[in-house]
Design a protein around this motif. Structure first.
Motif, PDB file in Angstrom:
ATOM      1  N   ARG A 164       0.823  -1.215   0.000  1.00  0.00           N
ATOM      2  CA  ARG A 164       0.000   0.000   0.000  1.00  0.00           C
ATOM      3  C   ARG A 164       0.858   1.267   0.000  1.00  0.00           C
ATOM      4  O   ARG A 164       0.445   2.293  -0.534  1.00  0.00           O
ATOM      5  CB  ARG A 164      -0.949  -0.026   1.201  1.00  0.00           C
ATOM      6  CG  ARG A 164      -1.932  -1.184   1.129  1.00  0.00           C
ATOM      7  CD  ARG A 164      -3.006  -1.098   2.203  1.00  0.00           C
ATOM      8  NE  ARG A 164      -3.855  -2.271   2.150  1.00  0.00           N
ATOM      9  CZ  ARG A 164      -4.860  -2.446   1.295  1.00  0.00           C
ATOM     10  NH1 ARG A 164      -5.134  -1.506   0.407  1.00  0.00           N
ATOM     11  NH2 ARG A 164      -5.592  -3.546   1.312  1.00  0.00           N
ATOM     12  N   ARG A 165       2.029   1.212   0.608  1.00  0.00           N
ATOM     13  CA  ARG A 165       2.906   2.383   0.595  1.00  0.00           C
ATOM     14  C   ARG A 165       3.291   2.745  -0.830  1.00  0.00           C
ATOM     15  O   ARG A 165       3.214   3.911  -1.244  1.00  0.00           O
ATOM     16  CB  ARG A 165       4.162   2.102   1.435  1.00  0.00           C
ATOM     17  CG  ARG A 165       5.086   3.319   1.581  1.00  0.00           C
ATOM     18  CD  ARG A 165       6.459   2.905   2.087  1.00  0.00           C
ATOM     19  NE  ARG A 165       7.238   2.243   1.044  1.00  0.00           N
ATOM     20  CZ  ARG A 165       7.939   2.878   0.123  1.00  0.00           C
ATOM     21  NH1 ARG A 165       7.947   4.205   0.093  1.00  0.00           N
ATOM     22  NH2 ARG A 165       8.643   2.214  -0.776  1.00  0.00           N
ATOM     23  N   GLN A 166       3.720   1.741  -1.594  1.00  0.00           N
ATOM     24  CA  GLN A 166       4.096   1.987  -2.975  1.00  0.00           C
ATOM     25  C   GLN A 166       2.899   2.450  -3.800  1.00  0.00           C
ATOM     26  O   GLN A 166       3.002   3.365  -4.618  1.00  0.00           O
ATOM     27  CB  GLN A 166       4.692   0.715  -3.584  1.00  0.00           C
ATOM     28  CG  GLN A 166       6.000   0.274  -2.942  1.00  0.00           C
ATOM     29  CD  GLN A 166       6.543  -0.998  -3.559  1.00  0.00           C
ATOM     30  OE1 GLN A 166       6.172  -1.386  -4.658  1.00  0.00           O
ATOM     31  NE2 GLN A 166       7.427  -1.678  -2.833  1.00  0.00           N
ATOM     32  N   ARG A 167       1.755   1.824  -3.568  1.00  0.00           N
ATOM     33  CA  ARG A 167       0.555   2.220  -4.314  1.00  0.00           C
ATOM     34  C   ARG A 167       0.181   3.669  -4.016  1.00  0.00           C
ATOM     35  O   ARG A 167      -0.176   4.434  -4.928  1.00  0.00           O
ATOM     36  CB  ARG A 167      -0.606   1.297  -3.941  1.00  0.00           C
ATOM     37  CG  ARG A 167      -1.868   1.534  -4.762  1.00  0.00           C
ATOM     38  CD  ARG A 167      -3.065   0.894  -4.119  1.00  0.00           C
ATOM     39  NE  ARG A 167      -3.338   1.470  -2.802  1.00  0.00           N
ATOM     40  CZ  ARG A 167      -4.304   1.039  -1.992  1.00  0.00           C
ATOM     41  NH1 ARG A 167      -5.061   0.024  -2.350  1.00  0.00           N
ATOM     42  NH2 ARG A 167      -4.487   1.616  -0.817  1.00  0.00           N
ATOM     43  N   ASP A 168       0.260   4.067  -2.735  1.00  0.00           N
ATOM     44  CA  ASP A 168      -0.103   5.439  -2.365  1.00  0.00           C
ATOM     45  C   ASP A 168       0.820   6.458  -3.034  1.00  0.00           C
ATOM     46  O   ASP A 168       0.365   7.520  -3.489  1.00  0.00           O
ATOM     47  CB  ASP A 168      -0.057   5.603  -0.843  1.00  0.00           C
ATOM     48  CG  ASP A 168      -1.170   4.823  -0.140  1.00  0.00           C
ATOM     49  OD1 ASP A 168      -2.107   4.391  -0.830  1.00  0.00           O
ATOM     50  OD2 ASP A 168      -1.080   4.639   1.090  1.00  0.00           O
ATOM     51  N   CYS A 169       2.119   6.148  -3.093  1.00  0.00           N
ATOM     52  CA  CYS A 169       3.061   7.053  -3.762  1.00  0.00           C
ATOM     53  C   CYS A 169       2.730   7.184  -5.240  1.00  0.00           C
ATOM     54  O   CYS A 169       2.745   8.289  -5.812  1.00  0.00           O
ATOM     55  CB  CYS A 169       4.492   6.543  -3.587  1.00  0.00           C
ATOM     56  SG  CYS A 169       5.160   6.675  -1.912  1.00  0.00           S
ATOM     57  N   LEU A 170       2.412   6.061  -5.876  1.00  0.00           N
ATOM     58  CA  LEU A 170       2.076   6.087  -7.302  1.00  0.00           C
ATOM     59  C   LEU A 170       0.767   6.822  -7.547  1.00  0.00           C
ATOM     60  O   LEU A 170       0.614   7.518  -8.561  1.00  0.00           O
ATOM     61  CB  LEU A 170       1.995   4.657  -7.835  1.00  0.00           C
ATOM     62  CG  LEU A 170       3.339   3.944  -7.994  1.00  0.00           C
ATOM     63  CD1 LEU A 170       3.131   2.451  -8.189  1.00  0.00           C
ATOM     64  CD2 LEU A 170       4.129   4.519  -9.166  1.00  0.00           C
TER      65      LEU A 170
END
Length: 447
Positions: free
Chosen positions: A410-416
């Motif tokens: 989710r961290r990576q998804r939120d950044c994207l």
């Protein structure tokens, strides 16, 4: 030093010097058939590691161990435990080079270069725990498998920019249940997401107007976000429908064994029944629910409440109806029993329509004209391969290509998502995109 010489040496030196040796469980936790325990000497001394193994491991062969050559034998534990083990019966045994027999856990040892070694043992927690406890008792330091793997995948060209994304990919990789999901995680370990983030950040700082194109690329990458979040956690597929339409029979047919009880009586399933399987390399959790209908006793109403809760959380709902002569095939309009449930207001329901028990129809349905409905006979497996293929097509409509960046958490998804939203900005989105890329890489905030 040969193996017999090491054994003889260990008689006089019961505790080898292990201060520089680290160990960890290399494979993920679970009930796998085989687990791997890794050892490495920070000084890259193979002699230290071999001396340690000689103190705990009895090889079935007297020939010296060489790098990349496996050795079968028995894990006997530290020297002070040997006498104890000889007096107790255990399940496995191996022949010593001298001909006598020692008891312990059967393992395979694989020496590597640069002071590294692997111990392959039974995958259960008890077997792995015993080996790690024995190594710790001799002075080895137990470390994180991520730390060891990160060093293994590091290259001379790596920089601090590769750190966080690679470590997060490794955390996913060791927990992947299938070869297909592991391949996607391994692509990220090898730099799928990292290369894109670093290249985009470098380009952005040389051309501040490139933020729009980077934002569009983030939109494309986010198409695989749902896949990335399910490499370890299975997709959730819920079978829902009225009572006695064959939901439990469908579940049994798909997974290949009788997981659910089936009877020609409405209300057999009173609770949500879960089971996990793999279809085409993708992990799936199926949930069979109580039949949805009006009224019912208190137990049935509780079962329906739990069914609606399961539907609300599902990645895909397989809506099952029973075939009847003279009745239209199920469509989104005719499934009022599902669409009008309490979950309908929460989000659009991803539904796959199934008409089961089509053998009850007087004539065969024209499948070419009813492409939005799957026809099945669960008891004879008619239509089951097509149902399984359709489930995967709905869950993973476009699998990522080899090497393609895929967000894994989710961290990576939120950044994207922050980067993707910048494309709608009326002003320059440089700062927003640059900040999100920096966070994606796990670096300090830009100055």
């Amino acid at each position: 030093m040969s193996l017999p010489q090491m054994i003889e040496s260990c008689k006089h030196e019961s505790r080898p010097d292990c201060n520089s040796i680290e160990c960890c469980r290399l494979t993920g936790d679970g009930r796998s058939a085989v687990a791997v325990v890794a050892l490495r000497d920070r000084l890259q001394s193979s002699d230290n590691v071999h001396r340690l193994i000689a103190a705990c491991f009895q090889s079935a062969s007297a020939t010296p161990m060489k790098a990349d050559q496996i050795r079968y034998g028995v894990w006997t534990g530290p020297p002070e435990q040997h006498k104890e083990q000889h007096s107790e019966a255990t399940h496995s045994a191996a022949t010593k080079p001298g001909g006598s027999v020692t008891h312990g856990e059967s393992v395979v040892v694989l020496p590597l270069d640069r002071g590294r070694m692997e111990i392959h043992c039974h995958g259960g927690q008890a077997a792995v725990g015993r080996i790690l406890d024995d190594l710790a008792a001799l002075g080895c330091q137990i470390v994180s498998s991520i730390e060891v793997l990160a060093d293994e995948f590091a290259t001379d060209g790596d920089s601090s920019e590769t750190g966080r994304l690679v470590r997060e990919a490794l955390e996913v990789l060791i927990r992947c249940p299938t070869q297909r999901t592991a391949a996607i995680a391994l692509d990220q370990v090898r730099g799928g997401m990292t290369r894109w983030a670093i290249d985009s950040r470098t380009r952005l700082r040389s051309d501040r107007d490139a933020w729009g194109e980077v934002s569009e690329q983030a939109v494309a990458i986010l198409r695989h976000a749902n896949v990335g979040l399910h490499l370890v956690s299975p997709f959730d597929v819920v079978l829902a429908g009225p009572p006695n339409v064959g939901k439990s029979s469908l579940l049994n047919a798909v997974i290949g064994y009788d997981r659910a009880i089936t009877m020609d009586q409405p209300g057999t399933t009173r609770d949500v029944l879960s089971c996990e399987t793999v279809i085409d390399g993708w992990p799936i959790r199926f949930r069979d629910t109580a039949g949805l209908h009006e009224g019912g006793e208190s137990i049935e109403r509780e079962g329906m409440r739990r069914a609606q809760s399961a539907i609300a959380e599902a990645d895909l709902v397989v809506a099952v109806r029973q075939a009847q002569d003279g009745s239209p095939p199920p469509t989104s309009d005719s499934l009022a029993w599902l669409e009008s449930s309490t979950v309908a207001a929460l989000r659009p329901l991803p539904i796959l329509h199934v008409l089961n028990k089509v053998d009850l129809l007087a004539g065969s349905p024209d499948l070419r004209k009813q492409t939005d409905v799957l026809y099945t006979v669960a008891t004879t497996a008619v239509g089951i391969p097509e149902l399984m293929a359709k489930i995967i097509a709905r869950l993973v409509p476009q699998p990522p290509s080899t090497g393609e960046p895929v967000p894994l958490n989710r961290r990576q998804r939120d950044c994207l998502e922050t980067i993707a939203r910048a494309k709608n900005s009326t002003e320059s989105g440089f700062a927003e995109v640059d900040t999100a890329l920096t966070r994606l890489l796990g670096l300090d905030e830009p100055v």
